[in-house]
Enzyme design. Structure first.
Site, PDB file in Angstrom:
ATOM      1  N   CYS A 133       0.830  -1.210   0.000  1.00  0.00           N
ATOM      2  CA  CYS A 133       0.000   0.000   0.000  1.00  0.00           C
ATOM      3  C   CYS A 133       0.863   1.258   0.000  1.00  0.00           C
ATOM      4  O   CYS A 133       1.363   1.676   1.045  1.00  0.00           O
ATOM      5  CB  CYS A 133      -0.918  -0.012   1.214  1.00  0.00           C
ATOM      6  SG  CYS A 133      -1.940   1.458   1.328  1.00  0.00           S
ATOM      7  N   CYS A 136      -0.449   4.084   2.173  1.00  0.00           N
ATOM      8  CA  CYS A 136      -0.254   3.899   3.616  1.00  0.00           C
ATOM      9  C   CYS A 136       1.215   4.120   4.005  1.00  0.00           C
ATOM     10  O   CYS A 136       1.513   4.717   5.039  1.00  0.00           O
ATOM     11  CB  CYS A 136      -0.632   2.490   4.048  1.00  0.00           C
ATOM     12  SG  CYS A 136      -2.110   1.832   3.295  1.00  0.00           S
ATOM     13  N   ASP A 137       2.136   3.600   3.205  1.00  0.00           N
ATOM     14  CA  ASP A 137       3.537   3.507   3.639  1.00  0.00           C
ATOM     15  C   ASP A 137       4.525   4.386   2.869  1.00  0.00           C
ATOM     16  O   ASP A 137       5.696   4.459   3.240  1.00  0.00           O
ATOM     17  CB  ASP A 137       4.007   2.037   3.528  1.00  0.00           C
ATOM     18  CG  ASP A 137       3.169   1.113   4.403  1.00  0.00           C
ATOM     19  OD1 ASP A 137       2.710   1.577   5.455  1.00  0.00           O
ATOM     20  OD2 ASP A 137       2.974  -0.047   4.017  1.00  0.00           O
TER      21      ASP A 137
END
Ligand code: NDP
Length: 322
Positions: A133, A136-137
Site C-alpha cells: 500500500c 499507507c507507507d
C-alpha cells in the site's frame, strides 16, 4: 430474523445497502473490524468514477457511499465475519466478537485481497520495507531507493505516487510490455524518477531487520542479478476473498464465486454475491457498484417471492380448514 445481511463494505456492499435500504429491507452491513470501505480506502485519487469531473479521493468516495446507505436506514457493524452457514431458509453469519445474525438472505461483497509473491521472506519483512500500500507507507520512503513489482494499473499508480517521496522507483515487471492502461503507462514513462526492469521476476528478498535488496531472475534467459533497495511495493493484483465460503458455494475456475448469468444468484438460494468477489475481469469501483445494485434487486425479488409463497400457503391452509 433479518431480511438482508451484507458482508463487505466496498462499492458493491454499500451500493447493495443503498438499494436494499430504499426497498425497506433494513440491511445490516458487516463492514470489517479494522475499517469500513474496502480497498478504495487505500487508494488516492479516483478519476474514473462518474459524477466527479475533478476526481475524488478513494476514502472520501467510500465515506459518501456509507453516508448514503445510512441515510436510508442501513445498520453498520464494524466486525469481521468468521463463519457462515448458508444452506436452508435461515442463513447464519457469525462475527469475530461472537455474535450470530440470522437472515433470510445474505449478500456477499467481500472483494479481493492483495496477491502475494509467495516468497519466504515476504511476510517476515512485511512492514519492514515490504508493503502492498503506497498510500499507507509511501511516506516512510522519503529520499529512498524503492521498487514496485507489477505491470498493471495498480503498479503504475503506486510507482507514480511513490515518486512524491522516493528518489528512485524501479518498476519490476516479468514481461517487456505493460498490462496497464495507456494513460497510466504514459504517466509512468514520462516520470524521470521511474525506471523499468523488464523481463524480471523477484525470486528473493534480502534484509535482516529491513529490506536491503532483491534477487531478480531474468524471465528470458534465467540469469540472476541483485538490486539494492530500501523498500519493495508489491502491486500484482488481487485474489477474491472466498475463504469463508469454501465447501458452501460453487466457485469458478478463476476462484471467484460462481453466479448465474448476469445475476448475482450463487449456487445457494437466498445467497447473492457482488463486486470483485465474482468478477475476475473488470474489477472497477463503478462495475462493483453496479453489481451491488443487481444483488440488492435479486435479494428483494427473492424475498418478495418467499412472502408471496407464504401468503399462498396460508390461504390454501385457511381454505382447507373451512
Ligand atoms: P492486474 O491484474 O491488472 O495486473 C497485475 C500485474 O501484476 C500484471 O502486470 C501481472 O503480470 C503482474 N503479476 C501477477 N502475478 C504476478 C506474480 N506472481 N509475479 C509478478 N508479477 C505478477 O491488477 P491491478 O491491481 O494492476 O489492477 C486490477 C484492476 O483494477 C484492473 O482492472 C485495473 O485497471 C484496475 N485499476 C484501475 C486503476 C485506475 O484506473 N486508477 C488503478 C488501479 C487498478 P502480467 O501482465 O504478466 O500478467
Amino acid at each position: 430474523m433479518r431480511d438482508v445481511v451484507i458482508i463487505g463494505s466496498g462499492p458493491a456492499g454499500w451500493t447493495a445497502a443503498i438499494y436494499a435500504a430504499r426497498a425497506q429491507l433494513k440491511p445490516l452491513v458487516i463492514a470489517s473490524s479494522v475499517e469500513a470501505g474496502g480497498e478504495l480506502m487505500n487508494t488516492t485519487e479516483v478519476e474514473n468514477f462518474p459524477g466527479f469531473p475533478e476526481g475524488v479521493m478513494g476514502p472520501d468516495l467510500m465515506v459518501k457511499m456509507q453516508q448514503q446507505a445510512e441515510r436510508f436506514g442501513t445498520e453498520v457493524l464494524l466486525d469481521d465475519v468468521v463463519a457462515v452457514e448458508l444452506e436452508g431458509p435461515v442463513k447464519r453469519v457469525v462475527t469475530g466478537s461472537g455474535e450470530t445474525f440470522e437472515s433470510r438472505t445474505v449478500i456477499i461483497a467481500t472483494g479481493s485481497a492483495y496477491r502475494r509473491l509467495g516468497l519466504p521472506d515476504e511476510d517476515r519483512l512485511s512492514g519492514h520495507g515490504v508493503s502492498w500500500c503506497a498510500t499507507c507507507d509511501g511516506f516512510f520512503f522519503r529520499q529512498k531507493n524503492i521498487a514496485v513489482v507489477g505491470g498493471g494499473d495498480s503498479a503504475m499508480e503506486e510507482a507514480t505516487f511513490l515518486t512524491k517521496f522516493a528518489d528512485k522507483v524501479t518498476v519490476i515487471h516479468r514481461k517487456d510490455t505493460l498490462r496497464a492502461s495507456k494513460i497510466m503507462q504514459e504517466r509512468a514513462f514520462s516520470n524521470d524518477k521511474i525506471e523499468f526492469a523488464w523481463n524480471k521476476e523477484v525470486v528473493g528478498i534480502s534484509g535482516t531487520e529491513a529490506v536491503t535488496g532483491v534477487t531478480l531472475r531474468d524471465t528470458t534467459d534465467g540469469s540472476e542479478s541483485h538490486l539494492d533497495l530500501d523498500g519493495l511495493f508489491i502491486a500484482i493484483g488481487n485474489e477474491p476473498r472466498v475463504h469463508l465460503f469454501h465447501g458452501q458455494l460453487e466457485l469458478t475456475e478463476f476462484g471467484t464465486i460462481k453466479v448465474e448469468g448476469r445475476s448475482s444468484k450463487t449456487s445457494v438460494p437466498g445467497v447473492f454475491a457482488a463486486g470483485d468477489v465474482i468478477d475476475p475481469t473488470y474489477r472497477q469501483a463503478v462495475t462493483a457498484a453496479a453489481s451491488g445494485t443487481v444483488a440488492a434487486l435479486d435479494a428483494e425479488h427473492y424475498l418478495a417471492a418467499l412472502d408471496q409463497a407464504q401468503v399462498s400457503v396460508t390461504a390454501a391452509a385457511l381454505q382447507a380448514a373451512n
